[in-house]
Design an enzyme around this catalytic site. Sequence first.
Site, mmCIF file in Angstrom:
data_model
loop_
_atom_site.group_PDB
_atom_site.id
_atom_site.type_symbol
_atom_site.label_atom_id
_atom_site.label_comp_id
_atom_site.label_asym_id
_atom_site.label_seq_id
_atom_site.Cartn_x
_atom_site.Cartn_y
_atom_site.Cartn_z
ATOM 1 N N TYR A 55 27.540 43.540 47.296
ATOM 2 C CA TYR A 55 28.365 42.681 48.152
ATOM 3 C C TYR A 55 27.532 42.364 49.397
ATOM 4 O O TYR A 55 27.091 43.284 50.078
ATOM 5 C CB TYR A 55 29.641 43.402 48.580
ATOM 6 N N LYS A 86 40.804 43.067 42.309
ATOM 7 C CA LYS A 86 42.075 43.757 42.086
ATOM 8 C C LYS A 86 43.077 43.080 41.150
ATOM 9 O O LYS A 86 44.024 43.721 40.697
ATOM 10 C CB LYS A 86 42.776 43.975 43.441
ATOM 11 N N TYR A 97 39.012 50.883 46.809
ATOM 12 C CA TYR A 97 38.235 50.115 45.833
ATOM 13 C C TYR A 97 38.366 50.694 44.423
ATOM 14 O O TYR A 97 38.514 49.943 43.451
ATOM 15 C CB TYR A 97 36.763 50.053 46.265
ATOM 16 N N HIS A 109 30.260 52.515 36.917
ATOM 17 C CA HIS A 109 29.591 52.482 38.228
ATOM 18 C C HIS A 109 30.190 53.548 39.147
ATOM 19 O O HIS A 109 31.392 53.553 39.390
ATOM 20 C CB HIS A 109 29.765 51.107 38.876
ATOM 21 N N PRO A 142 39.555 37.373 45.077
ATOM 22 C CA PRO A 142 38.813 38.258 44.163
ATOM 23 C C PRO A 142 37.887 39.279 44.830
ATOM 24 O O PRO A 142 37.332 40.131 44.142
ATOM 25 C CB PRO A 142 38.000 37.281 43.299
HETATM 26 P P1 RFL Z 1 46.743 35.673 33.245
HETATM 27 O O1 RFL Z 1 45.478 36.338 32.849
HETATM 28 O O2 RFL Z 1 46.662 34.391 33.975
HETATM 29 O O3 RFL Z 1 47.599 35.497 31.920
HETATM 30 C C1 RFL Z 1 48.742 34.688 31.878
HETATM 31 C C2 RFL Z 1 48.841 34.121 30.474
HETATM 32 O O4 RFL Z 1 50.032 33.347 30.371
HETATM 33 C C3 RFL Z 1 49.729 32.124 29.704
HETATM 34 N N1 RFL Z 1 50.751 31.133 30.099
HETATM 35 C C4 RFL Z 1 51.828 30.873 29.359
HETATM 36 N N2 RFL Z 1 52.235 31.360 28.179
HETATM 37 C C5 RFL Z 1 53.390 30.876 27.659
HETATM 38 N N3 RFL Z 1 54.143 29.952 28.293
HETATM 39 C C6 RFL Z 1 53.792 29.432 29.478
HETATM 40 N N4 RFL Z 1 54.544 28.530 30.094
HETATM 41 C C7 RFL Z 1 52.576 29.908 30.059
HETATM 42 N N5 RFL Z 1 51.914 29.614 31.207
HETATM 43 C C8 RFL Z 1 50.816 30.373 31.211
HETATM 44 C C9 RFL Z 1 48.326 31.806 30.141
HETATM 45 O O5 RFL Z 1 47.673 30.913 29.248
HETATM 46 C C10 RFL Z 1 47.695 33.186 30.147
HETATM 47 O O6 RFL Z 1 47.132 33.530 28.909
HETATM 48 O O7 RFL Z 1 47.636 36.638 34.130
HETATM 49 P P2 RFL Z 1 47.821 38.244 34.100
HETATM 50 O O8 RFL Z 1 48.020 38.720 32.716
HETATM 51 O O9 RFL Z 1 48.797 38.548 35.153
HETATM 52 O O10 RFL Z 1 46.356 38.803 34.538
HETATM 53 C C11 RFL Z 1 45.861 38.567 35.828
HETATM 54 C C12 RFL Z 1 44.340 38.428 35.788
HETATM 55 O O11 RFL Z 1 43.978 37.460 34.829
HETATM 56 C C13 RFL Z 1 43.763 38.068 37.168
HETATM 57 O O12 RFL Z 1 44.443 38.715 38.193
HETATM 58 C C14 RFL Z 1 42.260 38.416 37.273
HETATM 59 O O13 RFL Z 1 41.471 37.596 36.442
HETATM 60 C C15 RFL Z 1 41.764 38.285 38.728
HETATM 61 N N6 RFL Z 1 40.334 38.597 38.881
HETATM 62 C C16 RFL Z 1 39.873 39.893 38.901
HETATM 63 N N7 RFL Z 1 40.729 40.922 38.711
HETATM 64 C C17 RFL Z 1 40.252 42.183 38.638
HETATM 65 O O14 RFL Z 1 41.060 43.126 38.495
HETATM 66 N N8 RFL Z 1 38.914 42.496 38.721
HETATM 67 C C18 RFL Z 1 37.993 41.514 38.887
HETATM 68 O O15 RFL Z 1 36.781 41.786 38.885
HETATM 69 C C19 RFL Z 1 38.454 40.155 39.035
HETATM 70 N N9 RFL Z 1 37.588 39.160 39.211
HETATM 71 C C20 RFL Z 1 39.410 37.542 38.999
HETATM 72 C C21 RFL Z 1 38.027 37.862 39.183
HETATM 73 C C22 RFL Z 1 39.812 36.212 38.921
HETATM 74 C C23 RFL Z 1 38.871 35.219 39.040
HETATM 75 N N10 RFL Z 1 39.321 33.889 38.900
HETATM 76 C C24 RFL Z 1 38.758 33.001 37.963
HETATM 77 C C25 RFL Z 1 40.603 33.533 39.455
HETATM 78 C C26 RFL Z 1 37.089 36.876 39.328
HETATM 79 C C27 RFL Z 1 37.497 35.546 39.282
HETATM 80 C C28 RFL Z 1 36.436 34.488 39.485
HETATM 81 C C1 PHB Z 2 33.279 40.309 38.491
HETATM 82 O O1 PHB Z 2 32.538 41.112 37.854
HETATM 83 O O2 PHB Z 2 33.565 39.192 38.047
HETATM 84 C C2 PHB Z 2 33.779 40.689 39.820
HETATM 85 C C3 PHB Z 2 33.488 41.941 40.305
HETATM 86 C C4 PHB Z 2 33.923 42.300 41.584
HETATM 87 C C5 PHB Z 2 34.636 41.394 42.338
HETATM 88 C C6 PHB Z 2 34.952 40.141 41.828
HETATM 89 C C7 PHB Z 2 34.518 39.784 40.556
HETATM 90 O O3 PHB Z 2 35.020 41.737 43.588
#
Ligand code: RFL
Ligand code: PHB
Length: 407
Positions: free
Chosen positions: A215, A311, A399, A87, A307
Amino acid sequence: MAGPRRSFAITSGHNMRTQVGIVGAGPAGLVLAHLLHLAGIESIVIEDKSRHYIEHRLRAGLLEQGSSELLIETGAGERMMRERMVHDGLYIKFKGELHRLDFRDLVGKSVMIYAQQELVKDLVAVRLGYGAPLHFEVANVALADLEGPRPKIRFAEKGEPREIECDYIAGCDGFHGISRSSVPADKITFFDRDYPFAWLGILAEAPPTKDELVYTHHERGFALLTMRSPTLSRLYLQCEKTEDIAHWSDERIWDELRLRTAGGEGWKLSEGPIVQKGITDMRSFAVEPMQYGRLFLAGDAAHIVPPTGAKGMNLAIADVRVLARALEAFYKAGRTDLLASYSRTCLRRVWKVQRFSWWMTSLLHRFDTENAFDRRRQLAEIDYLTSSRAGATTWAENYVGLPMEWD
Ligand code: RFL
Ligand code: PHB
């Protein structure tokens, strides 16, 4: 601090030894393990969930250009390059009208859509492909001797107690992991902010309404149209913090999305069967420092952003890039300065991203504690940002992603 030692991972009985023990196989832990492998540094990754679970957990979707470049340069981006959706901009809808922020024109960069669980699948396959250790479904994980030269990770695997003796431990176990809470309370400071709302997210079998993300600022609350593929849409709605998903029928979700995104010539929300729905909390959170003794915290274990700015996963990748470089400097040249400055280096970027995520959240959401004046102020700011090149550039620059290391 002990000098570099030769690379080895020994298993004897229930005990193992490695250079870097990695707790958690999310984006942070898996990217770190991959970067260390390329640098010839041994690691063992432990994960408390199953492989199937982490490969199907629905989460982020948007990667900054710098994150995707890192994956491509290190050979983990082959499938991503084929399947990603690049994008060059995004849409902002306010007062029922669509405006576009053109990243290419403003800052010469792009972002891409590639689902987090797909990235996790690729990284797991890469790691298992070179036969490196990755233990799933471990239990009772605990860290010990973090202040000394041989920190340990203890856990149970198939009911048997296990111990990994490490040079260093990377706490990549997310917000609910055990790494952060292994740091004594008087050695760590927490910073946080709660938001008075949450996001209701759905995955729908419908082509994206627009070619890029939309957005939306609306009197009834924020909405975001994003996507996973040319046939799969991901949509989010601002909702009450205490919202019960059971009260949101598919019909109610589409009605609300239609209302919030309506307006403009030829606009029609693309709709289809909802295949998944859930509620996500909104929070800003950070710890300082991101290190205690030989434990380094990375990704969501050290910070959470709402979110809105997309980031979280990108910050996780930026942290482990800094950590991998610091560990490489130690093992190759005996240098400890980059390990000592790990937290400071990461935090400089983390706080800029915290600010941006908070700002974008404040700009686009409805706050019930605010009044009509504040709504007008928000609209004036969005108007300014979408009509002034200076305003649009600062939004776009943040962004698409700030430089990985803020030198
Ligand atoms: P994770 O992905 O939570 O991975 C941590 C891992 O550790 C495991 N764990 C353990 N393992 C061993 N022993 C233990 N005691 C443990 N406790 C936990 C877990 O099972 C897991 O596998 O953290 P990490 O690697 O720091 O990654 C971070 C990302 O996952 C998170 O920041 C993003 O998902 C946030 N996020 C977004 N980030 C983006 O950069 N772009 C996006 O578009 C974006 N959209 C989002 C998001 C998060 C969302 N939610 C659900 C919170 C959209 C949503 C809706
Ligand atoms: C997503 O694709 O899940 C997504 C994209 C942008 C955001 C948050 C989530 O700001």
